[in-house]
Scaffold this active site. Sequence first.
Site, PDB file in Angstrom:
ATOM      1  N   ARG A  92       0.824  -1.214   0.000  1.00 23.00           N
ATOM      2  CA  ARG A  92       0.000   0.000   0.000  1.00 23.00           C
ATOM      3  C   ARG A  92       0.859   1.266   0.000  1.00 23.00           C
ATOM      4  NH1 ARG A  92      -5.340  -1.252   0.854  1.00 23.00           N
ATOM      5  NH2 ARG A  92      -5.748  -3.332   1.640  1.00 23.00           N
ATOM      6  N   ASP A 122      -8.251   2.871  -6.654  1.00 21.57           N
ATOM      7  CA  ASP A 122      -8.351   4.302  -6.951  1.00 21.57           C
ATOM      8  C   ASP A 122      -7.104   5.073  -6.522  1.00 21.57           C
ATOM      9  OD1 ASP A 122      -9.085   3.872  -4.267  1.00 21.57           O
ATOM     10  OD2 ASP A 122     -10.493   5.546  -4.255  1.00 21.57           O
ATOM     11  N   ASP A 123      -6.578   4.819  -5.339  1.00 22.24           N
ATOM     12  CA  ASP A 123      -5.350   5.511  -4.910  1.00 22.24           C
ATOM     13  C   ASP A 123      -4.176   5.144  -5.806  1.00 22.24           C
ATOM     14  OD1 ASP A 123      -6.536   6.856  -2.814  1.00 22.24           O
ATOM     15  OD2 ASP A 123      -5.881   5.426  -1.282  1.00 22.24           O
ATOM     16  N   THR A 150     -10.504  -3.511  -7.974  1.00 20.29           N
ATOM     17  CA  THR A 150     -11.053  -3.117  -6.691  1.00 20.29           C
ATOM     18  C   THR A 150     -12.036  -4.173  -6.198  1.00 20.29           C
ATOM     19  OG1 THR A 150     -12.195  -1.373  -5.450  1.00 20.29           O
ATOM     20  CG2 THR A 150     -12.939  -1.761  -7.703  1.00 20.29           C
ATOM     21  N   ILE A 151     -12.154  -4.266  -4.901  1.00 16.71           N
ATOM     22  CA  ILE A 151     -13.252  -5.023  -4.306  1.00 16.71           C
ATOM     23  C   ILE A 151     -14.235  -4.061  -3.640  1.00 16.71           C
ATOM     24  CG2 ILE A 151     -11.908  -7.133  -3.988  1.00 16.71           C
ATOM     25  CD1 ILE A 151     -11.663  -6.352  -0.987  1.00 16.71           C
TER      26      ILE A 151
END
Length: 155
Positions: A92, A122-123, A150-151
């Site tokens: 992350r 998104d990030d 994405t989840i």
Amino acid sequence: RVEFEADPGHEPAAGHEPVKLGVVLSGGQAPGGHNVIAGVFDAIRRWHPDSTLVGFLDGPKGIFRGDFVEVTREIIDGFRNTGGFDMLGSGRHKIETDEQMQNSMTVCAGLGLDGLIVIGGDDSNTNAALLAEFFEAQGCKTKVIGVPKTIDGDL
């Protein structure tokens, strides 16, 4: 269960030069990461059989630290159709500071990457866009693209 296979009988496109791409998994676990990498691998090998795929390890920090492995057919075949983000590891981390941006560009340019593919949410895709703008402004040949995953349903 859906199965996908590379088309081993597909002839490489005539007149194309080999490409060298990098790929990184970014963010939390989500289905499909392995098959995105497998699809890129298959596509660049159809483009030219000498094309190379480099995988950055443990997420975005692998880019600015220069931690990578060449993604081989043996690696791909061990993860194809398995879902997840385990092939290269993920993280992350973000590429935020000027030093991290510069180091990322230095690594990508040093490897001679034509492109860098960021697979993330998104990030991660926002970060990919910022990195693409930085590379462009600095005249770096490496093009950066984001592949959404994405989840959370928030792209």
